[in-house]
Write an enzyme that holds these catalytic residues in place. Structure first.
Site, PDB file in Angstrom:
ATOM      1  N   VAL A 253       0.869  -1.177   0.000  1.00 49.14           N
ATOM      2  CA  VAL A 253       0.000   0.000   0.000  1.00 49.14           C
ATOM      3  C   VAL A 253       0.908   1.230   0.000  1.00 49.14           C
ATOM      4  O   VAL A 253       1.868   1.296   0.770  1.00 49.14           O
ATOM      5  CB  VAL A 253      -0.918  -0.008   1.233  1.00 49.14           C
ATOM      6  CG1 VAL A 253      -1.618   1.334   1.418  1.00 49.14           C
ATOM      7  CG2 VAL A 253      -1.950  -1.124   1.091  1.00 49.14           C
ATOM      8  N   CYS A 336       9.731  -5.261  20.716  1.00 52.40           N
ATOM      9  CA  CYS A 336      10.336  -6.106  21.746  1.00 52.40           C
ATOM     10  C   CYS A 336      11.475  -5.377  22.446  1.00 52.40           C
ATOM     11  O   CYS A 336      12.658  -5.622  22.165  1.00 52.40           O
ATOM     12  CB  CYS A 336      10.814  -7.437  21.195  1.00 52.40           C
ATOM     13  SG  CYS A 336      11.175  -8.536  22.576  1.00 52.40           S
ATOM     14  N   THR A 482       4.862  -6.074  20.694  1.00 51.20           N
ATOM     15  CA  THR A 482       5.249  -7.491  20.689  1.00 51.20           C
ATOM     16  C   THR A 482       4.186  -8.328  19.966  1.00 51.20           C
ATOM     17  O   THR A 482       3.029  -7.914  19.837  1.00 51.20           O
ATOM     18  CB  THR A 482       5.364  -8.041  22.132  1.00 51.20           C
ATOM     19  OG1 THR A 482       4.114  -7.807  22.801  1.00 51.20           O
ATOM     20  CG2 THR A 482       6.488  -7.384  22.907  1.00 51.20           C
ATOM     21  N   CYS A 516       7.320  -9.885  27.232  1.00 46.58           N
ATOM     22  CA  CYS A 516       8.704  -9.888  26.785  1.00 46.58           C
ATOM     23  C   CYS A 516       9.444 -10.989  27.559  1.00 46.58           C
ATOM     24  O   CYS A 516       9.777 -10.789  28.736  1.00 46.58           O
ATOM     25  CB  CYS A 516       9.299  -8.504  27.074  1.00 46.58           C
ATOM     26  SG  CYS A 516      10.879  -8.280  26.312  1.00 46.58           S
TER      27      CYS A 516
HETATM   28  P1  FAD Z   1       5.131  -7.529  11.377  1.00 44.75           P
HETATM   29  O1  FAD Z   1       4.997  -8.894  11.947  1.00 44.75           O
HETATM   30  O2  FAD Z   1       6.505  -6.958  11.234  1.00 44.75           O
HETATM   31  O3  FAD Z   1       4.386  -7.539   9.979  1.00 44.75           O
HETATM   32  C1  FAD Z   1       4.202  -6.402   9.181  1.00 44.75           C
HETATM   33  C2  FAD Z   1       3.899  -6.873   7.762  1.00 44.75           C
HETATM   34  O4  FAD Z   1       3.455  -5.751   6.999  1.00 44.75           O
HETATM   35  C3  FAD Z   1       5.121  -7.435   7.060  1.00 44.75           C
HETATM   36  O5  FAD Z   1       4.843  -8.734   6.541  1.00 44.75           O
HETATM   37  C4  FAD Z   1       5.414  -6.437   5.956  1.00 44.75           C
HETATM   38  O6  FAD Z   1       5.936  -7.040   4.774  1.00 44.75           O
HETATM   39  C5  FAD Z   1       4.030  -5.823   5.712  1.00 44.75           C
HETATM   40  N1  FAD Z   1       4.092  -4.463   5.149  1.00 44.75           N
HETATM   41  C6  FAD Z   1       5.000  -3.498   5.413  1.00 44.75           C
HETATM   42  N2  FAD Z   1       4.733  -2.406   4.692  1.00 44.75           N
HETATM   43  C7  FAD Z   1       3.618  -2.677   3.967  1.00 44.75           C
HETATM   44  C8  FAD Z   1       2.862  -1.920   3.029  1.00 44.75           C
HETATM   45  N3  FAD Z   1       3.211  -0.691   2.662  1.00 44.75           N
HETATM   46  N4  FAD Z   1       1.772  -2.504   2.470  1.00 44.75           N
HETATM   47  C9  FAD Z   1       1.404  -3.764   2.824  1.00 44.75           C
HETATM   48  N5  FAD Z   1       2.100  -4.519   3.705  1.00 44.75           N
HETATM   49  C10 FAD Z   1       3.193  -3.978   4.262  1.00 44.75           C
HETATM   50  N6  FAD Z   1       7.422 -10.294  20.241  1.00 44.75           N
HETATM   51  C11 FAD Z   1       7.036 -11.103  21.267  1.00 44.75           C
HETATM   52  O7  FAD Z   1       5.861 -11.208  21.552  1.00 44.75           O
HETATM   53  N7  FAD Z   1       7.951 -11.803  22.001  1.00 44.75           N
HETATM   54  C12 FAD Z   1       9.261 -11.769  21.719  1.00 44.75           C
HETATM   55  O8  FAD Z   1      10.054 -12.431  22.367  1.00 44.75           O
HETATM   56  C13 FAD Z   1       9.709 -10.957  20.637  1.00 44.75           C
HETATM   57  N8  FAD Z   1      11.013 -10.886  20.318  1.00 44.75           N
HETATM   58  C14 FAD Z   1      11.407 -10.205  19.213  1.00 44.75           C
HETATM   59  C15 FAD Z   1      12.744 -10.215  18.860  1.00 44.75           C
HETATM   60  C16 FAD Z   1      13.176  -9.562  17.732  1.00 44.75           C
HETATM   61  C17 FAD Z   1      14.634  -9.598  17.361  1.00 44.75           C
HETATM   62  C18 FAD Z   1      12.238  -8.885  16.894  1.00 44.75           C
HETATM   63  C19 FAD Z   1      12.692  -8.213  15.622  1.00 44.75           C
HETATM   64  C20 FAD Z   1      10.908  -8.839  17.257  1.00 44.75           C
HETATM   65  C21 FAD Z   1      10.474  -9.491  18.431  1.00 44.75           C
HETATM   66  N9  FAD Z   1       9.143  -9.453  18.823  1.00 44.75           N
HETATM   67  C22 FAD Z   1       8.739 -10.213  19.896  1.00 44.75           C
HETATM   68  C23 FAD Z   1       8.209  -8.476  18.222  1.00 44.75           C
HETATM   69  C24 FAD Z   1       7.206  -9.063  17.231  1.00 44.75           C
HETATM   70  O9  FAD Z   1       7.858  -9.829  16.258  1.00 44.75           O
HETATM   71  C25 FAD Z   1       6.435  -7.919  16.583  1.00 44.75           C
HETATM   72  O10 FAD Z   1       5.895  -7.114  17.600  1.00 44.75           O
HETATM   73  C26 FAD Z   1       5.300  -8.444  15.710  1.00 44.75           C
HETATM   74  O11 FAD Z   1       5.827  -9.165  14.622  1.00 44.75           O
HETATM   75  C27 FAD Z   1       4.450  -7.274  15.211  1.00 44.75           C
HETATM   76  O12 FAD Z   1       3.501  -7.702  14.289  1.00 44.75           O
HETATM   77  P2  FAD Z   1       3.020  -6.707  13.113  1.00 44.75           P
HETATM   78  O13 FAD Z   1       2.024  -7.444  12.325  1.00 44.75           O
HETATM   79  O14 FAD Z   1       2.675  -5.387  13.672  1.00 44.75           O
HETATM   80  O15 FAD Z   1       4.341  -6.472  12.248  1.00 44.75           O
END
Ligand code: FAD
Length: 585
Positions: A253, A336, A482, A516
C-alpha cells in the site's frame, strides 16, 4: 546555480545555498520551497540558513521535507496547494530537483493530462515516464473525489460530505478490486486478525495486501542469535499462512484515501474496502546510524533484528573469546524492548559456559535512561548484569559505525546534561536499529502527531475513521510492541470490526497486554507480562511461574510452546488465553 523551468510559475533546482539567494531574487523568484530534509547528507547546508537568507532578502520560504522515492500523494497534493497560494514565480529545490518535479507532476493529477506534464518535465531535463501509473491512479482518485463532492452537494444541499454518500459511489475504472475488509500487512497482526475474523464469519470477503513472499516468526530471532533455533525454523512461505478464503495482493500500500474508502497500491491501482485493518508493522531505519548498513554482516557487526543476520550473531558469539562486546539500544519505541539485552544475556551465558567471560568486556549502551521500562523486572535483570559483570551505559546513543576499523561512536549525555561524542572500539557489536512508523503511515491522514496509527487504546478503532481499525507495531497504543500484544489485539479488532459492520456498539476491550520473555541465561527466562501503565498481567499463577524471577518453565514456554502457539493457534484464529475484555468490566 542550475535552474530548470517547469511552467511560467514554477522552476526547480538542485540544492541551493544561502549564497545563491541573491541570484534567485535577481532572477525574479518570489518564493523558495525546500523539499530536502535536513541532514540528508553531511555537506548539505541547513535549511535554517537558507530560510534566514530568504527572510533577509524579503522572499517567502517554505520547508516541505520529503524523502527521496518515498513521497506520498498527500505530500504532492499539499505541494500543489502551496503552489496555488504562493507568490510566484516559485523556485523549489531538493538534492537534484527530481523530487520537486515528481511532486509537481503528481499535484497536477486530475488537472492536466499526463503527456503535457511529461513533456514539461522532459523539457526541463527530468524523465517522468515511470510515474505514469501512479499519475493515472491519483488522477482517477481526484476525479472520483470531485464527483463525489459534487453529487453530495447537489443531492443533499445541507449535508456535510457524509461517509455513507461516499460509500455508495461505484468504484472508479482503475480499481483492481473491492472487499468487505482489506487488511494492510500479512505479518503477525494481519494474519492473526484475518484468522480471527474468518473464525467468526467464515464467508467474510477479505483482501490482504502484503508484498513479502515470506512470513517470519520474529520472536524466534533472539533464539537464532543464541544458537537455539535455526533461522529457517522462523520462516514460512507467505502462501502457507494466507487464509485460503482471502485474496492476497502481493504488493504494498502506498497511501490511503480514507474519505473514498480506497487504498492506493504501489503500482498505482486502487483497492476499495468497506472496513480497513492497518497492520504494516514498523520501519527499521538502518540508515539512521552512519556506516551501519555497510558494516552489518562482517567485522563483528550484527543484529538479531534481521533474519539473515541473526545466525551471524551466533557465529560471533562462538568465535569471540576475548576483547570487547558492545550491545546497543536506540531511543524508544522499539519492537520487543527487551530484545537488545536478550541477545547480550544469551551471549554472556555462552561465554560463561565456555569459561571466557572474564576475558570479555561486555557493555550495554542504551540511548534511554534505564534497563527496562517496568520496574518490577529490574531487580532480576540486575542480578544478571552483576553475574556477567556487564558495564551499563545510559544516555549513550549509537550514531556511527566504522566496520573495518571496528569503532563505534556514541552521542553521550552525562548526568549534568553535558553532551559529547565517545568512540569505543569493539570486537563484537550487536546493534538494535532505530525504529519509526512507516513513511506511508506517517504521511497519511491516519497518523497521530508522532506519525503512528492513531487508535483508540481499548477498541483499536481509528480515532477519526470509524471504518478503520489497526493493530501491531504500527499502533500508537501504549503497549509493548510485541507479537504477544498482537495475540490479544487480534480478537478485539475482529470482534469490534464485525460489531461496527452490524451497526452494534463496540464491546471488546484490549487492556494493553504485552509480553517480553527475557532470556537471561540459556535455560531460564524472566517472563515480563504487563499492560497499560506497567500493570503486571501474569498469565499463570505465581506458584507455576513467578514472572519477576528467572524460570525454567518460562524457557520451556519460549522454546517449545510459543512458536507452536504462534503458527497453530494465533495464525489460525484459535484464541487460546486471548479472550477480549468487555466494556465496563
Ligand atoms: P510484522 O509482523 O513486522 O508484519 C508487518 C507486515 O506488513 C510485514 O509482513 C510487511 O511485509 C508488511 N508491510 C510493510 N509495509 C507494507 C505496506 N506498505 N503494504 C502492505 N504490507 C506492508 N514479540 C514477542 O511477543 N515476544 C518476543 O520475544 C519478541 N522478540 C522479538 C525479537 C526480535 C529480534 C524482533 C525483531 C521482534 C520481536 N518481537 C517479539 C516483536 C514481534 O515480532 C512484533 O511485535 C510483531 O511481529 C508485530 O507484528 P506486526 O504485524 O505489527 O508487524
Amino acid at each position: 546555480m542550475e535552474i530548470h523551468q517547469l511552467t511560467s510559475l514554477l522552476s526547480v533546482s538542485p540544492q541551493l545555498t544561502a549564497e545563491d539567494l541573491e541570484q534567485v531574487v535577481a532572477a525574479g523568484f518570489k518564493t523558495v520551497i525546500c523539499h530536502r530534509p535536513d541532514r540528508e547528507a553531511e555537506d548539505q547546508p541547513a535549511s535554517d540558513e537558507i530560510a534566514a537568507a530568504c527572510e533577509k532578502l524579503g522572499i517567502a520560504w517554505h520547508y516541505q521535507p520529503v524523502k527521496p522515492r518515498a513521497f506520498t500523494d498527500e505530500q504532492a497534493l499539499h505541494f500543489g496547494e502551496l503552489l496555488e497560494e504562493a507568490a510566484g514565480p516559485v523556485l523549489a529545490f531538493c538534492r537534484t530537483g527530481t523530487r520537486c518535479t515528481n511532486l509537481w507532476a503528481l499535484s497536477q493529477a486530475g488537472k492536466t493530462a499526463f503527456p503535457d506534464v511529461l513533456h514539461s518535465a522532459k523539457e526541463a531535463g527530468y524523465d517522468l515516464t515511470k510515474l505514469a501509473d501512479r499519475f493515472s491512479a491519483l488522477a482517477a482518485a481526484q476525479t472520483t473525489a470531485a464527483e463525489t463532492t459534487a453529487d453530495v452537494e447537489s443531492e443533499q444541499p445541507n449535508a456535510s460530505t457524509d461517509k455513507a454518500a461516499t460509500t455508495s459511489q461505484e468504484p472508479s475504472a482503475t480499481m483492481c478490486g473491492t472487499h468487505d475488509v482489506v487488511i494492510v500487512g500479512g505479518g503477525a497482526g494481519g494474519q492473526a486478525v484475518a484468522a480471527s475474523l474468518l473464525k467468526r464469519q467464515p464467508n467474510l470477503d477479505i483482501g490482504i495486501v502484503e508484498p513479502s513472499a515470506e512470513h517470519y516468526y520474529q520472536p524466534g530471532w533472539t533464539m537464532v542469535g543464541g544458537g537455539i533455533f535455526e533461522a529457517s525454523d522462523t520462516m514460512r512461505d507467505m502462501l502457507d499462512v494466507m487464509p485460503e478464503q482471502a485474496k492476497w495482493y502481493q504488493t504494498s500500500v502506498a497511501s490511503f484515501v480514507p474519505d473514498q474508502q480506497v487504498v492506493v497500491l504501489s503500482d498505482g491501482e486502487l483497492l476499495g474496502y468497506k472496513y480497513l485493518v492497518v497492520a504494516p508493522g514498523l520501519s527499521l531505519d538502518w540508515g539512521a546510524i552512519e556506516g551501519l548498513e555497510e558494516a552489518l554482516g562482517s567485522n563483528g557487526v550484527t543484529s538479531n533484528y534481521r533474519y539473515d543476520l541473526a545466525p551471524y550473531t551466533w557465529q560471533l558469539v562462538q568465535k569471540t573469546r576475548s576483547g570487547r562486546a558492545i550491545f546497543t539500544q536506540p531511543p524508544m519505541p522499539i519492537k520487543c524492548a527487551g530484545a537488545p539485552q536478550k541477545a547480550m544475556y544469551l551471549a554472556c551465558s555462552e561465554w560463561l559456559d565456555k569459561a571466557c567471560l572474564s576475558s570479555i568486556k561486555v557493555e550495554f549502551c542504551n540511548a534511554g535512561p534505564g534497563l527496562f521500562g517496568v520496574a518490577d523486572y529490574v531487580p532480576a535483570l540486575m542480578e544478571y548484569i552483576k553475574k556477567y559483570n556487564i558495564e551499563l551505559g545510559f544516555s549513550q546513543n549509537l550514531i556511527k559505525v566504522d566496520g573495518p576499523n571496528q569503532m563505534a561512536t556514541f552521542a553521550v549525555t552525562d548526568a549534568e546534561g553535558n553532551k559529547s561524542e565517545v568512540e569505543k572500539s569493539f570486537d563484537m557489536l550487536h546493534v538494535c536499529p532505530v525504529q519509526s512508523a512507516p513513511a506511508f503511515i506517517r504521511d497519511s491522514p491516519l497518523a497521530d502527531a508522532a506519525g503512528w496509527l492513531d487508535l483508540d487504546p481499548e477498541t483499536m478503532q481509528h480515532k477519526q475513521y470509524q471504518d478503520i481499525f489497526g493493530l501491531g507495531d504500527v499502533s500508537n497504543t501504549a503497549n509493548a510492541k510485541t507479537a504477544a500484544a498482537v495475540r490479544k489485539q487480534a480478537p478485539v479488532v475482529a470482534e469490534n470490526l464485525l460489531s461496527a459492520m452490524n451497526s452494534s456498539a463496540l464491546q471488546a476491550v484490549y487492556n494493553g497486554y504485552g509480553s517480553c520473555p527475557l532470556t537471561v541465561e540459556r535455560g531460564k527466562i524472566v517472563l515480563a507480562e504487563f499492560g497499560y501503565g506497567g500493570k503486571l498481567l501474569p498469565s499463570f499463577p505465581s506458584w507455576l511461574i513467578e514472572g519477576t524471577k528467572p524460570s525454567r518453565l518460562s524457557w520451556f514456554l519460549k522454546e517449545k510452546m510459543l512458536p507452536w502457539i504462534y503458527w497453530n493457534l494465533m495464525l489460525k484464529g484459535k484464541e487460546w488465553m486471548a479472550a477480549p475484555g468487555r466494556k465496563g468490566e
